[in-house]
Design a protein around this motif. Structure first.
Motif, PDB file in Angstrom:
ATOM      1  N   ILE A  34       0.961  -1.205   0.013  1.00 41.51           N
ATOM      2  CA  ILE A  34       0.056   0.100  -0.029  1.00 41.51           C
ATOM      3  C   ILE A  34       1.016   1.024  -0.021  1.00 41.51           C
ATOM      4  O   ILE A  34       0.569   2.142  -0.672  1.00 41.51           O
ATOM      5  CB  ILE A  34      -0.926  -0.156   1.092  1.00 41.51           C
ATOM      6  CG1 ILE A  34      -1.980  -1.052   1.090  1.00 41.51           C
ATOM      7  CG2 ILE A  34      -1.594   1.167   1.508  1.00 41.51           C
ATOM      8  CD1 ILE A  34      -2.908  -1.450   2.062  1.00 41.51           C
ATOM      9  N   ARG A  65      -3.149  -9.666  -7.178  1.00 37.39           N
ATOM     10  CA  ARG A  65      -3.229  -8.986  -5.731  1.00 37.39           C
ATOM     11  C   ARG A  65      -2.893  -7.463  -5.959  1.00 37.39           C
ATOM     12  O   ARG A  65      -3.543  -6.810  -5.161  1.00 37.39           O
ATOM     13  CB  ARG A  65      -1.999  -9.654  -4.972  1.00 37.39           C
ATOM     14  CG  ARG A  65      -1.805  -8.827  -3.755  1.00 37.39           C
ATOM     15  CD  ARG A  65      -1.425  -9.874  -2.414  1.00 37.39           C
ATOM     16  NE  ARG A  65      -0.975  -8.727  -1.370  1.00 37.39           N
ATOM     17  CZ  ARG A  65       0.233  -8.875  -0.897  1.00 37.39           C
ATOM     18  NH1 ARG A  65       1.000  -9.639  -1.081  1.00 37.39           N
ATOM     19  NH2 ARG A  65       0.458  -7.823  -0.063  1.00 37.39           N
ATOM     20  N   GLY A  68      -5.924  -6.036  -7.152  1.00 39.60           N
ATOM     21  CA  GLY A  68      -7.005  -6.158  -5.819  1.00 39.60           C
ATOM     22  C   GLY A  68      -6.962  -5.007  -5.009  1.00 39.60           C
ATOM     23  O   GLY A  68      -7.757  -4.382  -4.610  1.00 39.60           O
ATOM     24  N   VAL A  69      -5.669  -4.786  -4.479  1.00 41.45           N
ATOM     25  CA  VAL A  69      -5.356  -3.643  -3.658  1.00 41.45           C
ATOM     26  C   VAL A  69      -5.567  -2.439  -4.283  1.00 41.45           C
ATOM     27  O   VAL A  69      -6.455  -1.350  -3.688  1.00 41.45           O
ATOM     28  CB  VAL A  69      -4.012  -3.927  -2.873  1.00 41.45           C
ATOM     29  CG1 VAL A  69      -3.446  -2.600  -2.197  1.00 41.45           C
ATOM     30  CG2 VAL A  69      -3.984  -5.091  -2.050  1.00 41.45           C
ATOM     31  N   PHE A  72      -9.212  -1.514  -4.365  1.00 39.98           N
ATOM     32  CA  PHE A  72     -10.045  -1.705  -3.148  1.00 39.98           C
ATOM     33  C   PHE A  72     -10.345  -0.108  -2.504  1.00 39.98           C
ATOM     34  O   PHE A  72     -11.096   0.188  -1.938  1.00 39.98           O
ATOM     35  CB  PHE A  72      -9.676  -2.581  -2.171  1.00 39.98           C
ATOM     36  CG  PHE A  72     -10.272  -2.813  -0.892  1.00 39.98           C
ATOM     37  CD1 PHE A  72     -11.170  -3.580  -0.848  1.00 39.98           C
ATOM     38  CD2 PHE A  72     -10.002  -2.209   0.250  1.00 39.98           C
ATOM     39  CE1 PHE A  72     -12.245  -3.823   0.213  1.00 39.98           C
ATOM     40  CE2 PHE A  72     -10.646  -2.230   1.409  1.00 39.98           C
ATOM     41  CZ  PHE A  72     -11.822  -3.307   1.297  1.00 39.98           C
ATOM     42  N   TYR A  73      -9.028   0.339  -2.499  1.00 40.48           N
ATOM     43  CA  TYR A  73      -8.982   1.773  -1.748  1.00 40.48           C
ATOM     44  C   TYR A  73      -9.439   2.886  -2.631  1.00 40.48           C
ATOM     45  O   TYR A  73      -8.908   3.024  -3.705  1.00 40.48           O
ATOM     46  CB  TYR A  73      -7.497   1.891  -1.046  1.00 40.48           C
ATOM     47  CG  TYR A  73      -7.104   0.725  -0.403  1.00 40.48           C
ATOM     48  CD1 TYR A  73      -7.611   0.797   1.170  1.00 40.48           C
ATOM     49  CD2 TYR A  73      -6.446  -0.388  -0.487  1.00 40.48           C
ATOM     50  CE1 TYR A  73      -7.462  -0.103   2.094  1.00 40.48           C
ATOM     51  CE2 TYR A  73      -6.084  -1.342   0.281  1.00 40.48           C
ATOM     52  CZ  TYR A  73      -6.603  -1.173   1.756  1.00 40.48           C
ATOM     53  OH  TYR A  73      -6.431  -2.071   2.612  1.00 40.48           O
ATOM     54  N   ALA A  74     -10.168   3.861  -1.992  1.00 38.50           N
ATOM     55  CA  ALA A  74     -10.570   4.911  -2.743  1.00 38.50           C
ATOM     56  C   ALA A  74      -9.478   5.889  -3.230  1.00 38.50           C
ATOM     57  O   ALA A  74      -9.685   6.625  -4.019  1.00 38.50           O
ATOM     58  CB  ALA A  74     -11.812   5.862  -1.909  1.00 38.50           C
TER      59      ALA A  74
ATOM     60  N   ALA B 310     -10.549   3.649   3.028  1.00 35.09           N
ATOM     61  CA  ALA B 310     -11.506   2.947   3.051  1.00 35.09           C
ATOM     62  C   ALA B 310     -12.018   2.996   4.483  1.00 35.09           C
ATOM     63  O   ALA B 310     -11.485   2.521   5.350  1.00 35.09           O
ATOM     64  CB  ALA B 310     -10.999   1.306   2.835  1.00 35.09           C
ATOM     65  N   VAL B 312     -13.985   0.733   6.108  1.00 36.16           N
ATOM     66  CA  VAL B 312     -14.108  -0.441   6.691  1.00 36.16           C
ATOM     67  C   VAL B 312     -12.745  -0.736   7.445  1.00 36.16           C
ATOM     68  O   VAL B 312     -12.654  -1.404   8.155  1.00 36.16           O
ATOM     69  CB  VAL B 312     -14.496  -1.603   5.675  1.00 36.16           C
ATOM     70  CG1 VAL B 312     -13.418  -1.975   4.768  1.00 36.16           C
ATOM     71  CG2 VAL B 312     -14.811  -2.744   6.534  1.00 36.16           C
ATOM     72  N   CYS B 313     -11.627  -0.166   6.865  1.00 33.16           N
ATOM     73  CA  CYS B 313     -10.294  -0.340   7.490  1.00 33.16           C
ATOM     74  C   CYS B 313     -10.176   0.208   9.055  1.00 33.16           C
ATOM     75  O   CYS B 313      -9.451   0.072   9.704  1.00 33.16           O
ATOM     76  CB  CYS B 313      -9.356   0.369   6.609  1.00 33.16           C
ATOM     77  SG  CYS B 313      -8.917  -0.664   5.308  1.00 33.16           S
ATOM     78  N   SER B 322      -5.102  -4.550   6.271  1.00 34.25           N
ATOM     79  CA  SER B 322      -4.243  -3.433   5.296  1.00 34.25           C
ATOM     80  C   SER B 322      -2.885  -3.283   5.700  1.00 34.25           C
ATOM     81  O   SER B 322      -2.330  -2.639   4.878  1.00 34.25           O
ATOM     82  CB  SER B 322      -5.337  -2.101   5.690  1.00 34.25           C
ATOM     83  OG  SER B 322      -4.864  -1.126   4.843  1.00 34.25           O
ATOM     84  N   GLU B 326      -2.829  -6.084   2.318  1.00 36.26           N
ATOM     85  CA  GLU B 326      -3.762  -6.745   1.546  1.00 36.26           C
ATOM     86  C   GLU B 326      -5.023  -5.901   1.410  1.00 36.26           C
ATOM     87  O   GLU B 326      -5.174  -4.651   1.724  1.00 36.26           O
ATOM     88  CB  GLU B 326      -4.379  -7.989   2.512  1.00 36.26           C
ATOM     89  CG  GLU B 326      -3.301  -8.744   2.803  1.00 36.26           C
ATOM     90  CD  GLU B 326      -2.737  -9.736   1.643  1.00 36.26           C
ATOM     91  OE1 GLU B 326      -3.714  -9.656   0.713  1.00 36.26           O
ATOM     92  OE2 GLU B 326      -2.044 -10.398   1.776  1.00 36.26           O
ATOM     93  N   ARG B 327      -6.006  -6.182   0.627  1.00 35.17           N
ATOM     94  CA  ARG B 327      -7.442  -5.489   0.645  1.00 35.17           C
ATOM     95  C   ARG B 327      -7.725  -5.635   2.063  1.00 35.17           C
ATOM     96  O   ARG B 327      -7.714  -6.478   2.845  1.00 35.17           O
ATOM     97  CB  ARG B 327      -8.505  -6.160  -0.140  1.00 35.17           C
ATOM     98  CG  ARG B 327      -8.253  -6.309  -1.794  1.00 35.17           C
ATOM     99  CD  ARG B 327      -8.741  -7.228  -2.422  1.00 35.17           C
ATOM    100  NE  ARG B 327     -10.349  -6.896  -2.587  1.00 35.17           N
ATOM    101  CZ  ARG B 327     -10.869  -6.393  -3.531  1.00 35.17           C
ATOM    102  NH1 ARG B 327     -10.097  -5.969  -4.544  1.00 35.17           N
ATOM    103  NH2 ARG B 327     -11.926  -6.347  -3.846  1.00 35.17           N
ATOM    104  N   GLY B 328      -8.539  -4.402   2.430  1.00 36.71           N
ATOM    105  CA  GLY B 328      -8.943  -4.243   3.844  1.00 36.71           C
ATOM    106  C   GLY B 328     -10.317  -4.888   4.173  1.00 36.71           C
ATOM    107  O   GLY B 328     -11.246  -4.224   4.400  1.00 36.71           O
ATOM    108  N   MET B 329     -10.160  -6.347   4.219  1.00 43.56           N
ATOM    109  CA  MET B 329     -11.587  -6.862   4.271  1.00 43.56           C
ATOM    110  C   MET B 329     -11.512  -7.418   5.827  1.00 43.56           C
ATOM    111  O   MET B 329     -10.456  -8.070   6.060  1.00 43.56           O
ATOM    112  CB  MET B 329     -11.706  -8.001   3.370  1.00 43.56           C
ATOM    113  CG  MET B 329     -11.931  -7.622   1.949  1.00 43.56           C
ATOM    114  SD  MET B 329     -13.186  -8.378   1.357  1.00 43.56           S
ATOM    115  CE  MET B 329     -12.768  -8.406  -0.371  1.00 43.56           C
ATOM    116  N   GLU B 482     -19.370   1.985   1.436  1.00 43.48           N
ATOM    117  CA  GLU B 482     -18.255   1.358   1.974  1.00 43.48           C
ATOM    118  C   GLU B 482     -18.391  -0.145   2.538  1.00 43.48           C
ATOM    119  O   GLU B 482     -17.284  -0.669   2.977  1.00 43.48           O
ATOM    120  CB  GLU B 482     -18.254   2.192   3.348  1.00 43.48           C
ATOM    121  CG  GLU B 482     -17.749   3.693   3.176  1.00 43.48           C
ATOM    122  CD  GLU B 482     -16.680   4.010   2.574  1.00 43.48           C
ATOM    123  OE1 GLU B 482     -15.657   3.237   2.368  1.00 43.48           O
ATOM    124  OE2 GLU B 482     -16.688   4.933   1.765  1.00 43.48           O
ATOM    125  N   CYS B 484     -17.670  -3.684   2.155  1.00 42.90           N
ATOM    126  CA  CYS B 484     -16.341  -4.228   1.400  1.00 42.90           C
ATOM    127  C   CYS B 484     -16.980  -5.330   0.501  1.00 42.90           C
ATOM    128  O   CYS B 484     -16.108  -5.817  -0.343  1.00 42.90           O
ATOM    129  CB  CYS B 484     -15.448  -4.585   2.328  1.00 42.90           C
ATOM    130  SG  CYS B 484     -15.793  -6.608   3.143  1.00 42.90           S
TER     131      CYS B 484
END
Ligand SMILES: Cc1cc2nc3c(=O)[nH]c(=O)nc-3n(C[C@H](O)[C@H](O)[C@H](O)COP(=O)(O)O)c2cc1C
Ligand code: FES
Lengths: 170, 626
Positions: A34, A65, A68-69, A72-74, B310, B312-313, B322, B326-329, B482, B484
């Motif tokens: 990130i 991946r 994906g990342v 995902f983040y705005a 995000a 949800v993070c 995060s 990774e994706r913040g799930m 928001e 996820c």
């Protein structure tokens, strides 16, 4: 596409110099993905596709991946962003203090909105964000890291006019 | 090893020399209102004068007045704020509001040279017109109890020396040199401090769980993601008193056995990011962080990680994902992070305000902390008071304070002669409180019982010009956006709820919609994976409980009582104001207006398309939407 030149063979290594330097700074540690993407976005103002592929290979992780990342983040954008980023807060406090009027003004003045956030000349991008933590001053907008509080649409209009003047050199 | 007493002595000696100190607020709010130019002007203006001026504690000529930049005072709405503290010898503090660069010369000439306040810059109560000289007596502050925010606005956040001079890091030193980790945990358990990040989990018990858990290394994570719109206490704390947050974090790390820490801070907070980074660096330079904290066996270091946008993070398991890149799930709990957290190791996740409260608890003891608040919710809580109140801003009050005290005593009531309608507390995951709840104590239990929650502590006041259904739709849009997408109930359920709410505000409601909305809300609440989904229906359910008639007006009568929803507006002509000028009649695109010249006109509601042209053209303000 704006990023096409990044990928041409001969300039490849030179174009990725910046990216390599960023990778170096983060020890090529995929756990820092990130932070790496943030640094890339700072350098390019968006995340060019070839750079994402290059990152995946260099970090030894699947491209999926990285994508994906990145999606995902705005904060990340796969499209080039404008030189000036106008963030209009539409958090609760700003919403009840009529932030919609600010969004309308930007849309009217610059022809950019949620659907089409960046102007064709790549000068302006508008983002509707939720809360920048200055709720006491609602409604709030941030134009390139400068926070404007208790902002009336007319005042925002003046700010934008000034930027346009600077850009057009008038 | 760093000697705190020497630093404190030096700083206090410096502070004692000049006759005056000038504090200019440098929080995000005041900067937005233009405090930086005021600071610059003060700097220029005082530099030329003999015997005046100085920049900061860290450098410069010590005999001159000190000009310092501070963190947020909470009353951002009246910024830029400039404070000239009292001298402890009978000279009172002076608190200036809305200071502009043009006011600087007058401040210097009357206040600094002659000791007289500049009347027009003093705080004036909008209700009574009374002026106040110092902040302590202003109603906004007089009804507060500031434990976590005590130094916010009164000290230089970027000066570790001043923090130390105000007693900082002494608690940490005592903890690592004189207490066992378990004792620290027990002190916190005894204090009853509960997490300020939303869930209200007892902090001491969380630390104990991590302390007892197997696995190493252990981590400490400070949750500075503060995504709830309408909340900004964590930002103010990190900007205004970053060392207090850091000290709490290191104490938490010692108690739980953590050796490395992360401060996860949202990217929307650039000032908080840079102040926290500087605080960590300065503490490292003084040897407070590192191999041996205050000469003990305890080693700890930490870094700042910037979020990437995000909501949800803010949920702890998503936040950990995060940090791992990774994706913040979120993932299901248990196992809780205290057992299996970052990289599968025991991890304490604490909110910024929780950590900022720790120093006070250690310094004064658990019993003193319990002196504030209620038995089950001890201590104080910060609230971000916004929306339709006279004084918006950041406040801190004992838990159990009533909504009435907050809205009317501290917030000064609803402006423009409007009526208080509801308070939305806890952000999009919280609920709504109505007039009947004004005298209810705000604490974790009581709020939970009425389907609201303390949450992060955002309170948005709504007056009678706000449509409750539209606000519900607004929150649902936020949570839906928001979500996820990992679990079905949250992903699809919030979408269905949003669609129903849209139908209602846009006048397309079907019979049975409210029941369907309620049923979906219940299902989402029960079956979602993480707190985001579990709490997403709160605004809908709590407003349905209090304002059902307003929903029914929308669905059955296609009428918006607040007159907000454009699709449900009805336009009417006020017979007392109408002059019969025929302008509206001519402009109406669908011929819905009838009437003769110089007689009162009428709008045919069935024909009207609610375009609003008539309202806009009427020169006598005779046409209004209801
Ligand atoms: C959707 C969601 C968002 C959250 N956002 C935050 C947040 O912004 N800041 C925070 O401290 N806690 C947030 N939390 C709560 C955290 O999961 C966690 O409970 C908290 O950080 C623990 O710290 P505490 O015990 O000190 O309160 C959120 C929870 C959920 C479910
Ligand atoms: S809601 Fe706009 S700044 Fe917080």
């Amino acid at each position: 596409m704006g990023c096409a030149s990044v990928d041409t063979g001969s300039t490849r290594s030179r174009q990725f110099l910046k990216v390599n330097e960023i990778l170096q700074r983060f020890n090529r540690d995929s756990r820092r993905l990130i932070a790496i993407l943030q640094a890339v976005q700072d350098a390019y103002r968006y995340l060019p596709q070839p750079v994402l592929n290059y990152l995946a290979t260099s970090l030894g992780i699947p491209r999926a991946r990285v994508y994906g990342v990145a999606t995902f983040y705005a904060h990340f954008s796969l499209e080039p962003k404008g030189k000036y980023i106008i963030r209009i807060c539409d958090g609760t406090a700003c919403h009840v203090n009529h932030s919609q009027a600010l969004l309308d003004l930007v849309s009217e003045k610059l022809g950019i909105d949620q659907e089409k956030p960046t102007s064709d000349d790549l000068l302006f991008t508008v983002e509707r964000v939720s809360c920048i933590g200055a709720c006491g001053l609602a409604p709030v907008a941030v134009v390139n890291d400068l926070v404007y509080g208790q902002l009336a649409p007319a005042k925002l209009g003046e700010v934008l006019d000034e930027l346009i003047r600077v850009e057009k050199g008038i | 090893m760093v000697n705190l007493e020497t630093i404190a002595r030096e700083v206090n000696a410096r502070l004692a020399r000049p006759a005056y100190r000038i504090l200019v607020c440098d929080g995000t709010g005041c900067v937005a209102s233009g405090s930086r130019p005021v600071h610059r002007r003060l700097l220029e203006a005082t530099q030329g004068l003999d015997g005046l001026a100085e920049v900061s504690l860290a450098s410069g000529d010590l005999c001159r007045p000190l000009l310092s930049r501070t963190g947020c005072h909470g009353l951002c709405q009246l910024g830029p704020l400039v404070v000239i503290p009292g001298d402890g010898n009978g000279r009172e503090e002076i608190f200036y509001c809305r200071v502009s660069p043009e006011d600087v010369s007058e401040i210097i000439e009357s206040t600094l040279a002659e000791g007289k306040p500049v009347e027009r810059l003093l705080y004036r109560d909008p209700n009574t017109g009374a002026t106040y000289r110092s902040s302590g007596t202003i109603p906004f502050y007089a009804h507060q109890t500031r434990l976590a925010l005590v130094d916010c606005g009164h000290a230089e956040p970027e000066s570790i020396e001043e923090y130390v001079a105000r007693g900082g890091y002494a608690s940490l030193r005592r903890v690592v040199t004189q207490m066992k980790p378990v004792e620290v945990c027990e002190e916190l358990v005894a204090s009853g401090l509960r997490g300020r990040g939303g869930a209200g989990f007892p902090t001491g018990r969380k630390w104990l769980a991590a302390h007892r858990a197997n696995g190493s290394p252990k981590y400490l994570v400070c949750n500075g993601d503060e995504g709830d719109p309408g909340a900004f206490m964590d930002r103010s704390l990190m900007e205004g008193d970053p060392h207090r947050v850091l000290e709490g974090a290191v104490i938490a790390a010692y108690a739980s056995g953590a050796t490395y820490g992360y401060f996860y801070i949202r990217t929307e907070y650039p000032l908080a990011l840079s102040r926290m980074r500087k605080a960590i660096e300065d503490a490292r330079c003084l040897g407070i962080l590192g191999e041996s904290v205050f000469g003990s066996e305890f080693a700890f270091d930490c870094e700042v990680m910037e979020g990437a946008g995000a909501f949800v993070c803010g949920e702890e398991t998503a936040l950990l994902a995060s940090i791992e890149g990774e994706r913040g799930m979120p993932r299901p709990k248990p196992p809780f992070p205290a057992e299996k957290g970052l990289y599968g190791c025991p991890t304490v996740v604490n909110n910024v305000e929780t950590l900022a409260t720790v120093r006070w608890v250690i310094e004064r003891g658990a019993a003193a902390f319990r002196h504030y608040g209620t038995p089950l919710s001890p201590g104080t809580k910060t609230f971000a008071l916004t929306g339709r109140v006279r004084h918006t801003g950041l406040i801190e009050v004992p838990l159990g304070t009533t909504l009435r005290q907050i809205v009317f005593e501290i917030g000064g009531g609803v402006p423009e002669g409007r009526r208080f309608k509801a308070a939305q507390i806890g952000g999009p995951s919280g609920g709504c409180l109505g007039v009947q709840h004004l005298d209810m104590p705000l604490d974790f239990e009581t709020l939970g019982q009425v389907g609201a929650m303390v949450g992060s502590g955002g309170i948005v006041i709504l007056d009678d010009t706000t449509c409750i259904v539209e606000v519900s739709r607004f929150f649902m849009e936020f949570t839906q956006h928001e979500s996820c997408g990992k679990c079905v109930l949250c992903r699809e359920g919030t979408r269905q709820m949003l669609w129903i709410l849209r139908d209602i505000v846009e006048g397309r409601a079907q019979p049975g919609d409210l029941e369907l909305l309620e049923e979906t809300a219940r299902a989402v609440k029960v079956a979602s994976l993480c707190g985001l989904g579990k709490s997403a229906p709160n605004p809908v359910l709590s407003t349905l409980a209090i304002f059902r008639s307003e929903y029914l007006a929308h669905t059955e009568r296609l009428y918006c009582p607040a007159g907000v929803c454009p699709a449900l507006k009805t336009f009417a002509i006020d017979p007392d104001l109408c002059k019969g000028c025929t302008l509206c009649l001519q402009k109406c695109p669908v011929g819905a207006i009838t009437g003769e010249r110089r007689t009162v006109h009428r709008i045919d509601v069935a024909r009207c398309t609610k375009c609003g042209v008539c309202e806009a053209v009427c020169r006598f303000k005779a046409i209004a939407a209801r």
